[in-house]
Design an enzyme around this catalytic site. Sequence first.
Site, short mmCIF file in Angstrom:
data_model
loop_
_atom_site.label_atom_id
_atom_site.label_comp_id
_atom_site.label_asym_id
_atom_site.label_seq_id
_atom_site.Cartn_x
_atom_site.Cartn_y
_atom_site.Cartn_z
N VAL A 1 69.64 -48.45 -34.56
CA VAL A 1 69.03 -49.13 -33.42
C VAL A 1 69.86 -50.30 -32.92
O VAL A 1 69.46 -51.03 -32.02
CB VAL A 1 67.57 -49.62 -33.70
CG1 VAL A 1 66.65 -48.44 -33.98
CG2 VAL A 1 67.53 -50.64 -34.82
N GLU A 2 71.03 -50.50 -33.50
CA GLU A 2 71.91 -51.56 -33.00
C GLU A 2 73.12 -50.94 -32.30
O GLU A 2 73.10 -50.68 -31.12
CB GLU A 2 72.28 -52.54 -34.12
CG GLU A 2 71.05 -53.35 -34.56
CD GLU A 2 71.34 -54.45 -35.56
OE1 GLU A 2 72.40 -54.42 -36.22
OE2 GLU A 2 70.50 -55.35 -35.69
N MET A 3 74.19 -50.67 -33.07
CA MET A 3 75.39 -50.14 -32.42
C MET A 3 75.53 -48.61 -32.58
O MET A 3 76.31 -47.99 -31.86
CB MET A 3 76.61 -50.88 -32.93
CG MET A 3 76.46 -52.39 -32.70
SD MET A 3 77.72 -53.38 -33.49
CE MET A 3 78.74 -53.77 -32.10
#
Length: 348
Positions: free
Chosen positions: A145-147
């Site tokens: 859910v980040e990079m």
Amino acid sequence: MPMVKYYLIHWGASLSDTEKQMALNWAKEQRAAFYPNLLADAKWNNETIRPIQNSVAVDVRKVILGNLLFHDVRLSSDNTVSCSSCHGLNTGGVDNKQYSEGVGGQFGGVNAPSVYNAHYNFVQFWDGRAATLADQAAGPPLNPVEMASTSFDEICEKLNADADFSKAFKEVYPDGFNQANITDAIQEFERTLLTPNSRFDKYLKGDETAMTADELAGYDLFKKYNCATCHVGENMGGQSYELLGIKHDYFADRGTELTIEDNGRFKETKNERDRHRFKVPGLRNVALTAPYFHDGTQATLDETVKAMAKYEIGVDLNDQEVKQLVAFLHTLTGEYQGKLLVNDNDVH
Ligand code: HEC
Ligand code: HEC
């Protein structure tokens, strides 16, 4: 003085005044011997809070590479998100959102702490799951859910396609791009993200005119209410895990469903004692880093300070005390690259 007596004070056990004084003297001697405070004025060198250093020793070549990587969207799967997307250096080292937005507009479940002065934290993340800044930097690139990259190989392939960057990188890291080298460079860069010369630090260094009477009253309250026992050291936090809700049940009052992130350190240790224990956040530049708490529920410093007093100290602050504490917190904004930090999101 046996250690155990020193710790007893912290658990609020009843010691005689003489014993307390002995323990305090002992702590003072230990601190002077093993953890000298060279930056502060002699008058303030036994405070639990210390001025931020102007710099720490770094390898400048690595810093330059780390700076580039910190701002490089190629660490993300679709080349849209860099570390600085969530840790803007022009926005207090945070994103000013309750939860951070990663690749494809996905949201995580916890508030982003600042990268400024993270160098001083004893471990990284709210739950302390990364021992070093390099360990930490290995997390976001592969966090879905980040990079959302699938592997460091995928990232390295993209970076290797950039001949100029590749060449520059190999001059410092002969074996080129890999997870260890990338995170080492980012860590080195993050060591330069210090924010010295706040008005409070100027005061600690001996400039009596650096703070107003209200701000100083706020600092006195900060010590009187023991805020300074958890928010300690250069970063005013980041030195221990503490329970959120020592005096009142924070989560019951919040009234929303518990999330995995609310478990705090428990997530890592599975030790019941660690449930709802969080690494104490640093308070440097806190005027720029709203919203607050791991769950991003506190919109303003006024609210946050009241909540801290209620849940950690068991005190109902009056309006004047809130005002003075918040005024004090505003003096913690420091300088980066010689300029006072501001927040381009204009959050106060
Ligand atoms: C999508 C937003 C996002 C991106 C991209 C991101 N971070 Fe973070 N960062 C966060 C959040 C949220 C946390 C808190 C997570 C936790 O504690 O579980 C965090 C925590 C941190 C911390 C720990 C600070 C502390 O006080 O514990 C550091 C350091 C950090 N990030 C650096 C980086 C670096 C370096 C990168 C790039 C490799 C990066 N971040 C990419 C959102 C992001
Ligand atoms: C027992 C330790 C402890 C004491 C005492 C304490 N704090 Fe905290 N403080 C914490 C912890 C832990 C958090 C993080 C809570 C969370 O994120 O859910 C925190 C968070 C904060 C924050 C929000 C920081 C951020 O970036 O989210 C502020 C501001 C703050 N404290 C100020 C104070 C003030 C002012 C006092 C005294 C009235 C105080 N604290 C007393 C442990 C403590």
